[in-house]
Enzyme design. Sequence first.
Site, PDB file in Angstrom:
ATOM      1  N   ALA A   9       0.842  -1.198   0.000  1.00  0.00           N
ATOM      2  CA  ALA A   9       0.000   0.000   0.000  1.00  0.00           C
ATOM      3  C   ALA A   9       0.874   1.245   0.000  1.00  0.00           C
ATOM      4  O   ALA A   9       1.899   1.300   0.679  1.00  0.00           O
ATOM      5  CB  ALA A   9      -0.918   0.019   1.223  1.00  0.00           C
ATOM      6  N   CYS A  10       0.457   2.231  -0.786  1.00  0.00           N
ATOM      7  CA  CYS A  10       1.122   3.536  -0.793  1.00  0.00           C
ATOM      8  C   CYS A  10       0.047   4.603  -0.996  1.00  0.00           C
ATOM      9  O   CYS A  10      -1.138   4.291  -0.951  1.00  0.00           O
ATOM     10  CB  CYS A  10       2.210   3.606  -1.861  1.00  0.00           C
ATOM     11  SG  CYS A  10       1.606   3.610  -3.548  1.00  0.00           S
ATOM     12  N   ASN A  11       0.455   5.823  -1.234  1.00  0.00           N
ATOM     13  CA  ASN A  11      -0.524   6.911  -1.366  1.00  0.00           C
ATOM     14  C   ASN A  11      -1.595   6.607  -2.397  1.00  0.00           C
ATOM     15  O   ASN A  11      -2.772   6.629  -2.098  1.00  0.00           O
ATOM     16  CB  ASN A  11       0.163   8.232  -1.714  1.00  0.00           C
ATOM     17  CG  ASN A  11       0.667   8.953  -0.494  1.00  0.00           C
ATOM     18  OD1 ASN A  11       0.157   8.775   0.599  1.00  0.00           O
ATOM     19  ND2 ASN A  11       1.700   9.747  -0.669  1.00  0.00           N
ATOM     20  N   ALA A  41      -3.572   3.572  -0.022  1.00  0.00           N
ATOM     21  CA  ALA A  41      -3.744   3.512   1.434  1.00  0.00           C
ATOM     22  C   ALA A  41      -5.217   3.602   1.835  1.00  0.00           C
ATOM     23  O   ALA A  41      -5.638   2.935   2.779  1.00  0.00           O
ATOM     24  CB  ALA A  41      -2.940   4.622   2.099  1.00  0.00           C
TER      25      ALA A  41
END
Length: 102
Positions: A9-11, A41
Amino acid sequence: MAEKTIMLACNAGMSTSLLVSKMQKAAADAGEDVKIFATSADQVDQKMSEEHPDVLMIGPQVRYLFKGLEAKLDIPVAIIDMKDYGMMNGKNVLTTALKLIK
């Protein structure tokens, strides 16, 4: 169905997409039966219920989410090493994820 599932997960889920492909290649080279996917996210909760991953690896840019995710999830949660993330070192990130699952 894959033996293990790894969620990143990232931005926005975009920067981890390249890392996913590098991890998939490393997994294939090592003969590991894993499903690896990326999400943003804000989609973590939804993807947790849909995909039931064995581990969640979060990008360094969303490290502020770590404590909250770790507290509410019953799977290992880790922040991807900044150097491995920057270098898109799929092999190292895969190795870390697999160690957390075992």
